[in-house]
Design a protein around this motif. Structure first.
Motif, PDB file in Angstrom:
ATOM      1  N   SER A 179       0.816  -1.208   0.000  1.00 24.47           N
ATOM      2  CA  SER A 179       0.000   0.000   0.000  1.00 24.47           C
ATOM      3  C   SER A 179       0.857   1.270   0.000  1.00 24.47           C
ATOM      4  N   HIS A 180       1.931   1.271   0.795  1.00 27.94           N
ATOM      5  CA  HIS A 180       2.795   2.453   0.885  1.00 27.94           C
ATOM      6  C   HIS A 180       3.495   2.730  -0.450  1.00 27.94           C
ATOM      7  N   CYS A 194       0.870   4.130  -2.889  1.00 27.46           N
ATOM      8  CA  CYS A 194       0.386   5.474  -2.542  1.00 27.46           C
ATOM      9  C   CYS A 194       1.456   6.554  -2.708  1.00 27.46           C
ATOM     10  N   ALA A 245      -4.729   0.038   5.092  1.00 23.98           N
ATOM     11  CA  ALA A 245      -5.473   1.286   5.308  1.00 23.98           C
ATOM     12  C   ALA A 245      -4.597   2.455   5.731  1.00 23.98           C
ATOM     13  N   ILE A 294      -3.008   4.637   3.005  1.00 25.96           N
ATOM     14  CA  ILE A 294      -4.032   5.374   2.263  1.00 25.96           C
ATOM     15  C   ILE A 294      -4.455   6.604   3.058  1.00 25.96           C
ATOM     16  N   TRP A 353      -1.651   9.084   2.909  1.00 24.66           N
ATOM     17  CA  TRP A 353      -1.604   9.689   1.579  1.00 24.66           C
ATOM     18  C   TRP A 353      -2.663  10.783   1.459  1.00 24.66           C
ATOM     19  N   GLY A 354      -3.867  10.516   2.007  1.00 25.23           N
ATOM     20  CA  GLY A 354      -4.908  11.535   1.994  1.00 25.23           C
ATOM     21  C   GLY A 354      -4.504  12.758   2.799  1.00 25.23           C
TER      22      GLY A 354
END
Length: 760
Positions: free
Chosen positions: A394-395, A398, A625, A628, A631-632
Motif C-alpha cells: 500500500s505504501h 500510494c 489502510a 491510504i 496519503w490523503g
C-alpha cells in the motif's frame, strides 16, 4: 615554542566541514559542476562517474580467490546461524584479504595462459584491478549466507529425526537459492537502473573499493591529519578488532548488559521485561558492535526511527503491559518470547504425539486431546508481519507509484535516465533468454526435489509458491532499495500453504522456503547487480560471478550444518541448556514452530476467526489502510512529510525478534541519532567524508574478531585450540563449571541465592 596538537585537530575538523555552520555550503562548493551526476545526494557524494571499459573482471585470479573466500564465508555464516549472537562474515574482511591476495598473485603468477578446449585464459592479465576485486566480493557475499533451506533440513533433522540425503539436501539448497535469478533478470530494469533504487549498503562498498585502489576521485581526498583513506580505515579497524574481544570472548555479559535487572535480580517480572534473554530487553545496553552494526550510521534516518519505534512499541511498551496483566495468558507459558507451542495450562505441547508416520497430523489423536496454544507475543508477531506486508504494498503504491512509473519509463531508454545507467550501455547485456532458461531449469529441479525426497509439496503447490514470489517481489524490493528496510514473504507463504495443504508441516516449510526465497534471493541479486552498476562491472560477468558464489555457498552451508548438528544436537533441539550461552536453536525452533502452527495444525485451526488468535488477520486491513490515510493527509497538509511515517517498517520493527534476542536497541538508536541526525544535519561535510569508511572499518574489525575467535580460540579448527576464559563477574561460572548463568531467569545479572527455586 610548544606545538598545540589540539589546534591541529581543530583545523583538520574545520577543513573537513565539521564546524561548518551551513550544512549546504559543502554541497554548493562541490555539486555546482557541469559534470552530469546522480540526482540522489548520497550517491552523488560517493559513486564516481568515471569508468575504464578495458578492465577485465573474470580472470584466473577471480576464480581462485573467490572460491577461497566463498568457502570461508559460507562456513562462518552458517556457524553464526546456530549462535546466540547475530554476528556475520563481513564482506569488508573479504575485500581486505582478497585485495592483498590479488596483489600477491599479480606479482608471482606467470604471464602464460591455460586452455580448456577452445577457451583460454591468461594466468596473469596484469595489475589486480578494481572490477576484478569487486566481483570477488560479490561472489563471496553471494556464498556467505545461511541458506534458508537449511531451516528445513535442520528442523526435520532436529525435531523429526529425519535427515534428507546429501544429494536431495544440495538440490533443495541450490534450487531455493537460484529461483530468484530469473526474477532478478526481468526486474533489473525497474529495481536497478533507476537512480532512486539506491540499495544503501552498496554505497559503503563503493567507497571502500575506490579507497583501496586509490582511484582518481579518492587519491586527492585526505582524512584527518593528512591520513589516507586506508590508514584511517586500518586505525579504526584495528581498534575495533582489539575491543571486540571483550564482549565476544572475555565478558559475554557486555553483549547483554541488562543493568536494570540488577535492581531486583531474582524477580521474574524484572527478568521478563528488562532481560535481553527471551525478555523485552527494555533499556538494555549492548557493548558489542555486532549488535549495533555500521548500517545505523548511514541508513535513512526516518526509516531507522520507524524501525526502532516499532521495536519500542512492541517490546518496551506492549510486552510489559501484557506480561504484568497476564493478557491472553502471557505469563502462563513462562517466558514472553518463545515460538514453542503449549497446552492451555502452560505445559509444553509435543507435536510428535499426534503425527502420522509421514509427519502429517493425525486429526483423531489431536482432537482427542487438548488443543495447542502459542505465546501471545508470538501471535502478535504474526499480526505485525501481516501489517508489514500489506503496508509495504500500500505504501509503495500510494507514495511512490507515480514516481516509480516515471522512473521505470526512464529506465526503458529515455534521455533523462540515470547517468550510471547510461554509462553501463557500453557493455553487452545479459539476454533475457539466459535468465528465462535458468529459471525454468531451477523450477524443474525444484519440482523434482519435492517429488522425489518426500517434502510433501506437490508440483502445483510449488508453482503457487513461485507465483506468490513474483507477485510481491516488486513492492518489497522497491521499498528495500529506497529505505533499506522491507518485509519478507515467510509468513504469508506459510499462511497460504496452511490453507492449501493443512496437516503437512514439511510441505508448509518447503512452500515457505521456495516462495520466500524467490523474493529474498532476487532481492540479494538485485542489490549485487546495483553494486555492479555502481562499479561498472559488465553484466555478463556479474551473472557468472553470482551463480558461482551461490553454488559454492550451497555445498559448504550443508557440510557446516551437518557438523554442527552432530556436535550440538541436544542444545539445538532444546533438550539441554548450553552452559556457555553461545549456541542456540532458537532460529530453527521458530521455523519449526511456524511449520507446526501453519502446517501440521493449520491456520484454519490456530487462527480461526472466532478463536483466541483470530485478531491476526486484522493486520492485512491495518497495513493496507494506514498508508491510504496518510496519503490523503499528505494531499490536505502537503507541508508535512507523511511518507516518512512508514507503517510497513514500523510493523517490521515490531516483529523483528522472533528468532533471537532483543539486543542492542538502545545503543543502535543512540548511534543512529548521532550520525544520521546530528552529524548529517549540522556537519554534513564531515559526514560525507568519514561515515562510510568509518562504518566499514568498525564492521570489519568486529568481523575479524569473530573469525579469529571461531577459528583459533573457540575450537573451530580443532577442539584442542579452544580457550576457557577464567571466571569473573562479566563471565560468571558456577562451582559446577557451567558458564554464563547470568542469562537465566533465576539470576538476571546476579548470583542465585541458596534455596531459590525459580525458573522457567
Amino acid at each position: 615554542m610548544s606545538h598545540n596538537h589540539s589546534d591541529d585537530l581543530k583545523a583538520d575538523l574545520e577543513k573537513d566541514g565539521f564546524f561548518n555552520k551551513n550544512p549546504e555550503d559543502v554541497y554548493l562548493q562541490e555539486d555546482t559542476t557541469p559534470v552530469e551526476n546522480s540526482k540522489i545526494e548520497a550517491v552523488r557524494l560517493v559513486v564516481p562517474v568515471t569508468d575504464d571499459p578495458s578492465l577485465v573482471a573474470i580472470t584466473f585470479r577471480f576464480w581462485v580467490i573467490s572460491f577461497f573466500f566463498s568457502v570461508i564465508g559460507a562456513v562462518i555464516q552458517q556457524y553464526y546461524f546456530y549462535r546466540s549472537t547475530s554476528g556475520s562474515f563481513s564482506i569488508f574482511f573479504v575485500n581486505l584479504a582478497s585485495y592483498a591476495m590479488g596483489k600477491v598473485l599479480a606479482r608471482i603468477l606467470p604471464t602464460g595462459s591455460i586452455a580448456i578446449g577452445s577457451f583460454s585464459m591468461s594466468l596473469n592479465p596484469g595489475p589486480f584491478n578494481i572490477k576484478e576485486h569487486a566481483l570477488i566480493g560479490i561472489a563471496a557475499s553471494t556464498a556467505a549466507s545461511a541458506a534458508y533451506a537449511i531451516d528445513i533440513l535442520s528442523a526435520t533433522d532436529l525435531f523429526l529425526d529425519h535427515r534428507i540425503g546429501a544429494l536431495g539436501s544440495l538440490l533443495l539448497i541450490i534450487t531455493t537459492q537460484c529461483v530468484g535469478y530469473g526474477m532478478a533478470g526481468v526486474l533489473r530494469k525497474y529495481l536497478v537502473y533507476p537512480a532512486e533504487m539506491v540499495w544503501w549498503g552498496n554505497l559503503v562498498q563503493v567507497v571502500f573499493y575506490n579507497a583501496m585502489h586509490n582511484t582518481d576521485e579518492f587519491r586527492s581526498r585526505k582524512m584527518i591529519r593528512g591520513w589516507s583513506y586506508m590508514k584511517y580505515f586500518w586505525v579504526f579497524c584495528g581498534g575495533m578488532f582489539v575491543y571486540e574481544f571483550m564482549p565476544q570472548l572475555f565478558g559475554p555479559l557486555f553483549v547483554y548488559f541488562d543493568w536494570i535487572c540488577w535492581i531486583n535480580p531474582f524477580n521474574k517480572d524484572f527478568w521478563a521485561i528488562f532481560s535481553s534473554i527471551s525478555g523485552g530487553g527494555v533499556l538494555s545496553l549492548s557493548f558489542d558492535w555486532t549488535s549495533i552494526g555500521g548500517a545505523t550510521m548511514y541508513l535513512p534516518l526516518s526509516a531507522q526511527l520507524c524501525n526502532y519505534g516499532g521495536v519500542v512499541l512492541n517490546y518496551w511498551i506492549l510486552l510489559p503491559i501484557m506480561w504484568l496483566t497476564n493478557s491472553l495468558g502471557t505469563k502462563t507459558v513462562g517466558r514472553p518470547l518463545t515460538s514453542r507451542l503449549f497446552f492451555e495450562n502452560g505445559t509444553s505441547f509435543d507435536i510428535h504425539t499426534v503425527l502420522n508416520p509421514d509427519f502429517s497430523l493425525n486429526e483423531d489423536l489431536y482432537n482427542a486431546g487438548q488443543p495447542a496454544y502459542m505465546s501471545p507475543m508470538y501471535a502478535i508477531g504474526f499480526l505485525t508481519s501481516f501489517i508489514a506486508l500489506a503496508g509495504c504494498v500500500s505504501h509503495i503504491i500510494c507514495f511512490h507509484g507515480k514516481d516509480l512509473w516515471q522512473n521505470w519509463k526512464m529506465a526503458m531508454g529515455s534521455e533523462d535516465e540515470d547517468i550510471h545507467t547510461k554509462m553501463m550501455k557500453v557493455y553487452p547485456e545479459v539476454p533475457h533468454l539466459w535468465y528465462s532458461i535458468f529459471y525454468v531449469v531451477m523450477a524443474a529441479l525444484a519440482i523434482l526435489t519435492c517429488e522425489v525426497y518426500g517434502l510433501q509439496l506437490p508440483w502445483w503447490g510449488l508453482i503457487v509458491a513461485l507465483l506468490i514470489g513474483w507477485a510481491l517481489t516488486l513492492p518489497i524490493c522497491a521499498m528495500t532499495a529506497i529505505t533499506g528496510f522491507g518485509p519478507g514473504l515467510n509468513v504469508i507463504t506459510e499462511l497460504v500453504c496452511g490453507y492449501m495443504l493443512p496437516g503437512k508441516p514439511i510441505a508448509n516449510m518447503t512452500f515457505k522456503c521456495y516462495g520466500y526465497m524467490a523474493m529474498y534471493q532476487c532481492m540479494n541479486l538485485l542489490s549485487d547487480l546495483k553494486l555492479g552498476h555502481y562499479m561498472k562491472i559488465p553484466p555478463r560477468s556479474m551473472f557468472i560471478g553470482q551463480f558461482w558464489g551461490t553454488l559454492i555457498g550451497a555445498c559448504f552451508n550443508y557440510l557446516t550444518m551437518v557438523l554442527i548438528i552432530d556436535s550440538q544436537r541436544e542444545v539445538l533441539d532444546g533438550s539441554k541448556q548450553d552452559p556457555t550461552g553461545l549456541w542456540t536453536g532458537q532460529r530453527v525452533q521458530t521455523f519449526w514452530g511456524s511449520g507446526l502452527i501453519y502446517g501440521a495444525l493449520g491456520p484454519a485451526r490456530m487462527f480461526a476467526l472466532d478463536g483466541k488468535y483470530g485478531f491476526v488477520y486484522l493486520g492485512f486491513l491495518i497495513g493496507a489502510a494506514v498508508p491510504i490515510i496518510l496519503w490523503g493527509l499528505s494531499k490536505k497538509y502537503p507541508s508535512v512529510k507523511w511518507e516518512k511515517f512508514n507503517i510497513a517498517i514500523i510493523a517490521g520493527g515490531m516483529s523483528a525478534y522472533p528468532n533471537g534476542y532483543v539486543v542492542g536497541i538502545l545503543p543502535s538508536l543512540i548511534v543512529c541519532m548521532i550520525f544520521q541526525y546530528y552529524i548529517f544535519r549540522y556537519h554534513k561535510g564531515w559526514w560525507k567524508k568519514y561515515v562510510f569508511i568509518l562504518s566499514s572499518a568498525l564492521d570489519t574489525g568486529a568481523a575479524f574478531t569473530g573469525l579469529v575467535i571461531f577459528l583459533f580460540l573457540g575450537g573451530g579448527i580443532s577442539p584442542k585450540l579452544s580457550v576457557n576464559i577464567p571466571s569473573w563477574w562479566a563471565n560468571y561460572h558456577t562451582p559446577d563449571g557451567d558458564n554464563a548463568p547470568y542469562m537465566a531467569v533465576n539470576r538476571c545479572g546476579a548470583a542465585t541465592p541458596k534455596g531459590w527455586t525459580g525458573g522457567v
